[in-house]
Design a protein around this motif. Structure first.
Motif, PDB file in Angstrom:
ATOM      1  N   UNK A  10       0.807  -1.217   0.000  1.00  0.00           N
ATOM      2  CA  UNK A  10       0.000   0.000   0.000  1.00  0.00           C
ATOM      3  C   UNK A  10       0.841   1.269   0.000  1.00  0.00           C
ATOM      4  N   UNK A  11       2.076   1.152   0.414  1.00  0.00           N
ATOM      5  CA  UNK A  11       2.859   2.374   0.591  1.00  0.00           C
ATOM      6  C   UNK A  11       4.171   2.373  -0.192  1.00  0.00           C
ATOM      7  N   UNK A  12       4.568   1.233  -0.771  1.00  0.00           N
ATOM      8  CA  UNK A  12       5.900   1.117  -1.351  1.00  0.00           C
ATOM      9  C   UNK A  12       6.095   1.946  -2.609  1.00  0.00           C
ATOM     10  N   UNK A  13       7.342   2.279  -2.844  1.00  0.00           N
ATOM     11  CA  UNK A  13       7.683   3.087  -4.019  1.00  0.00           C
ATOM     12  C   UNK A  13       7.354   2.350  -5.315  1.00  0.00           C
ATOM     13  N   UNK A  14       7.623   1.049  -5.348  1.00  0.00           N
ATOM     14  CA  UNK A  14       7.445   0.291  -6.582  1.00  0.00           C
ATOM     15  C   UNK A  14       5.978   0.290  -7.018  1.00  0.00           C
ATOM     16  N   UNK A  15       5.091  -0.034  -6.088  1.00  0.00           N
ATOM     17  CA  UNK A  15       3.673  -0.027  -6.432  1.00  0.00           C
ATOM     18  C   UNK A  15       3.183   1.372  -6.783  1.00  0.00           C
ATOM     19  N   UNK A  16       3.721   2.380  -6.120  1.00  0.00           N
ATOM     20  CA  UNK A  16       3.361   3.760  -6.425  1.00  0.00           C
ATOM     21  C   UNK A  16       3.711   4.090  -7.871  1.00  0.00           C
ATOM     22  N   UNK A  17       4.924   3.703  -8.264  1.00  0.00           N
ATOM     23  CA  UNK A  17       5.356   3.964  -9.647  1.00  0.00           C
ATOM     24  C   UNK A  17       4.484   3.185 -10.631  1.00  0.00           C
ATOM     25  N   UNK A  18       4.200   1.913 -10.300  1.00  0.00           N
ATOM     26  CA  UNK A  18       3.371   1.095 -11.190  1.00  0.00           C
ATOM     27  C   UNK A  18       1.989   1.733 -11.358  1.00  0.00           C
ATOM     28  N   UNK A  19       1.422   2.222 -10.283  1.00  0.00           N
ATOM     29  CA  UNK A  19       0.100   2.851 -10.376  1.00  0.00           C
ATOM     30  C   UNK A  19       0.159   4.158 -11.143  1.00  0.00           C
ATOM     31  N   UNK A  20       1.216   4.901 -10.956  1.00  0.00           N
ATOM     32  CA  UNK A  20       1.394   6.159 -11.699  1.00  0.00           C
ATOM     33  C   UNK A  20       1.455   5.883 -13.201  1.00  0.00           C
ATOM     34  N   UNK A  21       2.086   4.740 -13.532  1.00  0.00           N
ATOM     35  CA  UNK A  21       2.225   4.378 -14.944  1.00  0.00           C
ATOM     36  C   UNK A  21       0.953   3.740 -15.488  1.00  0.00           C
ATOM     37  N   UNK A  22      -0.064   3.628 -14.643  1.00  0.00           N
ATOM     38  CA  UNK A  22      -1.340   3.121 -15.107  1.00  0.00           C
ATOM     39  C   UNK A  22      -1.602   1.666 -14.819  1.00  0.00           C
ATOM     40  N   UNK A  23      -0.682   1.022 -14.075  1.00  0.00           N
ATOM     41  CA  UNK A  23      -0.884  -0.394 -13.762  1.00  0.00           C
ATOM     42  C   UNK A  23      -1.631  -0.568 -12.448  1.00  0.00           C
ATOM     43  N   UNK A  24      -1.867  -1.819 -12.091  1.00  0.00           N
ATOM     44  CA  UNK A  24      -2.501  -2.107 -10.809  1.00  0.00           C
ATOM     45  C   UNK A  24      -1.432  -2.490  -9.791  1.00  0.00           C
ATOM     46  N   UNK A  25      -1.698  -2.132  -8.549  1.00  0.00           N
ATOM     47  CA  UNK A  25      -0.755  -2.487  -7.482  1.00  0.00           C
ATOM     48  C   UNK A  25      -0.565  -4.000  -7.463  1.00  0.00           C
ATOM     49  N   UNK A  26       0.676  -4.400  -7.297  1.00  0.00           N
ATOM     50  CA  UNK A  26       0.999  -5.835  -7.307  1.00  0.00           C
ATOM     51  C   UNK A  26       1.122  -6.318  -5.864  1.00  0.00           C
ATOM     52  N   UNK A  27       0.495  -7.463  -5.547  1.00  0.00           N
ATOM     53  CA  UNK A  27       0.506  -7.951  -4.155  1.00  0.00           C
ATOM     54  C   UNK A  27       1.826  -8.581  -3.753  1.00  0.00           C
ATOM     55  N   UNK A  28       2.864  -7.737  -3.623  1.00  0.00           N
ATOM     56  CA  UNK A  28       4.216  -8.237  -3.328  1.00  0.00           C
ATOM     57  C   UNK A  28       4.286  -9.005  -2.021  1.00  0.00           C
ATOM     58  N   UNK A  29       3.417  -8.654  -1.073  1.00  0.00           N
ATOM     59  CA  UNK A  29       3.519  -9.284   0.250  1.00  0.00           C
ATOM     60  C   UNK A  29       2.531 -10.428   0.426  1.00  0.00           C
ATOM     61  N   UNK A  30       1.366 -10.330  -0.186  1.00  0.00           N
ATOM     62  CA  UNK A  30       0.334 -11.328   0.119  1.00  0.00           C
ATOM     63  C   UNK A  30       0.335 -12.501  -0.855  1.00  0.00           C
ATOM     64  N   UNK A  31       1.080 -12.393  -1.953  1.00  0.00           N
ATOM     65  CA  UNK A  31       1.219 -13.540  -2.844  1.00  0.00           C
ATOM     66  C   UNK A  31       2.548 -14.229  -2.545  1.00  0.00           C
ATOM     67  N   UNK A  32       2.479 -15.518  -2.242  1.00  0.00           N
ATOM     68  CA  UNK A  32       3.674 -16.221  -1.767  1.00  0.00           C
ATOM     69  C   UNK A  32       4.807 -16.214  -2.800  1.00  0.00           C
ATOM     70  N   UNK A  33       4.453 -16.395  -4.091  1.00  0.00           N
ATOM     71  CA  UNK A  33       5.490 -16.462  -5.120  1.00  0.00           C
ATOM     72  C   UNK A  33       6.130 -15.099  -5.364  1.00  0.00           C
ATOM     73  N   UNK A  34       5.277 -14.056  -5.398  1.00  0.00           N
ATOM     74  CA  UNK A  34       5.834 -12.709  -5.571  1.00  0.00           C
ATOM     75  C   UNK A  34       6.700 -12.344  -4.372  1.00  0.00           C
ATOM     76  N   UNK A  35       6.259 -12.759  -3.208  1.00  0.00           N
ATOM     77  CA  UNK A  35       6.996 -12.483  -1.988  1.00  0.00           C
ATOM     78  C   UNK A  35       8.386 -13.116  -2.055  1.00  0.00           C
ATOM     79  N   UNK A  36       8.417 -14.357  -2.569  1.00  0.00           N
ATOM     80  CA  UNK A  36       9.713 -15.023  -2.745  1.00  0.00           C
ATOM     81  C   UNK A  36      10.533 -14.278  -3.798  1.00  0.00           C
ATOM     82  N   UNK A  37       9.839 -13.819  -4.849  1.00  0.00           N
ATOM     83  CA  UNK A  37      10.521 -13.084  -5.905  1.00  0.00           C
ATOM     84  C   UNK A  37      11.240 -11.847  -5.374  1.00  0.00           C
ATOM     85  N   UNK A  38      10.598 -11.152  -4.449  1.00  0.00           N
ATOM     86  CA  UNK A  38      11.226  -9.956  -3.877  1.00  0.00           C
ATOM     87  C   UNK A  38      12.481 -10.353  -3.102  1.00  0.00           C
ATOM     88  N   UNK A  39      12.407 -11.460  -2.367  1.00  0.00           N
ATOM     89  CA  UNK A  39      13.594 -11.895  -1.622  1.00  0.00           C
ATOM     90  C   UNK A  39      14.709 -12.295  -2.593  1.00  0.00           C
TER      91      UNK A  39
END
Lengths: 300, 303
Positions: B142-171
């Motif tokens: 909800x607050x991260x820079x990456x999602x902010x930029x993605x939303x500014x560019x017209x995309x949807x916020x990506x669930x980096x924390x609540x999706x297990x695979x994306x969460x692993x991807x960030x690590x």
């Protein structure tokens, strides 16, 4: 590429040699090759640098501004309140003293023990030494993280639980340190040792008076590495210490994350504070780390 | 003194075995530490892995029960699978990035390489705990820079924390970012040791930079590549602080890794015997990885 880039392929090598000697000059070919490489390098550098920059800049924002949209890169009105809150709330001054004590003592012991062992491994031929060398190799395969429970029990049974010695002593033997010194002493001519022996020097005084002084660059490199490992250690100090007055900086930071509702202002401030000592050590000794011809077998 | 050395015409055997006390004194400290903090824990760990020891009091030998339970424990399998997945993702990424960056930094064409090198180095100075905090801050849903930029560019916020695979991807990204500096240092040293004459000869033959990289650089730095992959694999297999600070093994327990599993069974629930068995499984995997890599390395060298 050289041949296609330069108008006269026959003289490709001389053009290449020229552009190598004067990287800034050179013909159009040199410039055309410089642009993609430089661009790629700096795109990557930005990708690597921006997370830290954003993190550090955010730490100067007042708590209320951290999440206010639109996000701004530069803090509107920079403040140190996050730092102050972190320093006061988490007993950071104590954590800093603790971590510094642990890092300095471990580093001194690590450099000393590694220097002695590396020298013995490089300059003496003895089957026990070979066996021990294989033993040290094994420690890279079976790191202490893998043996958390039994190692904890051993240290507890030695009466070192909840003491700095319990953190310091198990960390002193490092394969990396022994390897670095061994590789270095292998490059020192044996004739130097032989000559000293002929002059009547005793073995240990050859080591202390000739070998130790010439290995100073390796000592410094290992000291920086060791300091970095110990400063950033987390899991072992966490297991060893239960008295909050003995906590290290990393445990302090993690305890700020552990809370249900993270106070980001405090966490950002605390995190940046925890990075400062290593950045300072790095800036002072940068050239040693950067030029280190680090040899095989590095691990913490 | 060096002059004397050259005077000694009778060349002595390069290393003498008649010295025993001096080397023993020199290695004494490390031998004691090795026995206390490596051999002893390894031996009692192996013994405890066949018992129901809880850390205090009496215990019984239970044979292979711990190991059998371990292989019937879905939580352990999940942790093992997640650890292997993390390793398989982060090691190649780290390898490619650090090799690319090392080449760029050493390259004569790239401008400002010495400044860029410091930038690449800084992540390595940051502790895994703080690296975790930093990437959590960057990838907050909800607050991260990456999602902010993605939303500014017209995309949807990506669930980096609540999706297990994306969460692993960030690590994985955080791990590669953090580990680049160290692998880069090793690669830089190796690349600098490749004789310049090889490249000169190759460019005379008309080989372009890519061809030169494939045919000269890569084979010449093969030993270093081996070390980089081996060390990174071992480090990835025992990663824990990064996960702890970034997503605490979450969402839920989906990204609990092996060391975390060992830590929890050993220290949270006091099943020292069970945790020791898990440790030995991890050790066997690490040894298998090392041996496989060693064999592959030998094959490649002999070819």
């Amino acid at each position: 590429m050289t041949t296609t880039d330069t108008p006269r392929p026959v003289k490709a090598d001389s053009v290449r040699a020229l552009s190598k000697r004067r990287p800034r000059g050179g013909g159009g070919g040199g410039l055309r090759r410089a642009v993609p490489a430089t661009t790629l390098l700096w795109i990557l550098a930005c990708l690597y640098g921006l997370p830290v920059l954003w993190f550090v800049l955010s730490s100067f924002k007042p708590a209320g501004d951290l999440f206010s949209l639109p996000l701004t890169v530069l803090p509107h009105d920079p403040t140190l309140s996050g730092y102050k809150a972190a320093w006061d709330s988490a007993n950071f001054s104590q954590y800093f003293i603790n971590t510094t004590i642990v890092c300095v003592i471990t580093t001194i012991l690590t450099v000393g023990a590694s220097c002695c062992t590396g020298y013995a491994l490089a300059k003496y031929d003895n089957k026990w030494l070979k066996v021990f060398f294989i033993g040290i190799l094994a420690t890279t395969m079976l790191p202490s993280e893998v043996m958390l429970a039994p190692e904890f029990l051993v240290v507890r049974d030695l009466g070192l639980y909840n003491s700095f010695s319990g953190i310091i002593l198990p960390a002193v033997l490092t394969a990396t340190g022994c390897f670095m010194f061994r590789q270095f002493f292998l490059t020192v001519p044996d004739e130097l040792v032989e000559a000293a022996r002929i002059d009547g020097a005793r073995e240990l005084s050859i080591f202390l008076r000739i070998m130790v002084p010439i290995s100073r660059p390796i000592m410094l490199t290992l000291a920086i590495l060791s300091f970095q490992w110990r400063w950033n250690d987390y899991i072992w100090p966490l297991l060893m210490l239960n008295d909050p007055d003995k906590f290290t900086v990393q445990i302090g930071i993690q305890s700020l994350v552990g809370a249900q509702n993270i106070n980001w202002s405090v966490l950002l401030g605390g995190s940046v504070i925890s990075m400062i000592p290593l950045i300072l050590v790095f800036l002072v000794f940068q050239r040693y780390v950067m030029s280190a011809d680090i040899n095989a077998g590095l691990k913490d | 003194m060096t002059k004397r050395a050259s005077d000694v015409s009778v060349s002595p055997p390069r290393r003498r075995s008649k010295y025993t006390i001096a080397p023993l004194v020199l290695i004494a400290a490390n031998v004691v530490l090795f026995s206390l903090f490596f051999v002893w824990p390894a031996v009692i760990g192996l013994v405890y892995s066949f018992t129901n020891y809880t850390g205090v009091g009496a215990f019984q030998f239970v044979g292979l029960d711990n190991y059998q339970n371990l292989f019937g424990d879905s939580v352990f399998y999940d942790a093992l699978a997640r650890t292997l997945l993390y390793t398989v993702l982060v090691v190649p990424l780290n390898f490619v990035l650090s090799l690319l960056i090392a080449n760029l930094v050493v390259s004569k064409q790239a401008k400002g390489a010495s400044v860029a090198r410091v930038v690449f180095f800084i992540p390595w100075l940051i502790s895994p705990i703080v690296v975790g905090v930093l990437w959590r801050w960057l990838f907050g849903e909800n607050f991260g820079l990456i999602n902010y930029v993605i939303e500014k560019l017209g995309g949807n916020a990506i669930p980096w924390q609540s999706n297990a695979d994306l969460s692993l991807g960030v690590v994985v990204m955080a791990g590669a970012w953090w580990g680049t500096a160290f692998s880069m240092l090793l690669f830089i040293a190796a690349i600098k040791n490749v004789p310049v004459s090889y490249y000169e000869a190759a460019s005379l033959d008309g080989a372009g930079p890519w061809r030169q990289f494939i045919s000269i650089t890569l084979p010449s730095i093969a030993p270093t590549s081996f070390i980089v992959i081996l060390l990174n694999t071992i480090n990835a297999m025992k990663e824990y602080p990064l996960f702890l600070a970034l997503n605490n093994g979450g969402p839920g327990t989906s990204n609990n890794l092996l060391v975390q599993y060992i830590y929890q069974t050993g220290f949270k629930t006091g099943q020292i015997g069970y945790a020791s068995a898990a440790s030995f499984v991890l050790m066997l995997i690490l040894m298998a990885v090392a041996i496989i890599q060693l064999i592959v390395n030998r094959r490649m060298e002999n070819r």
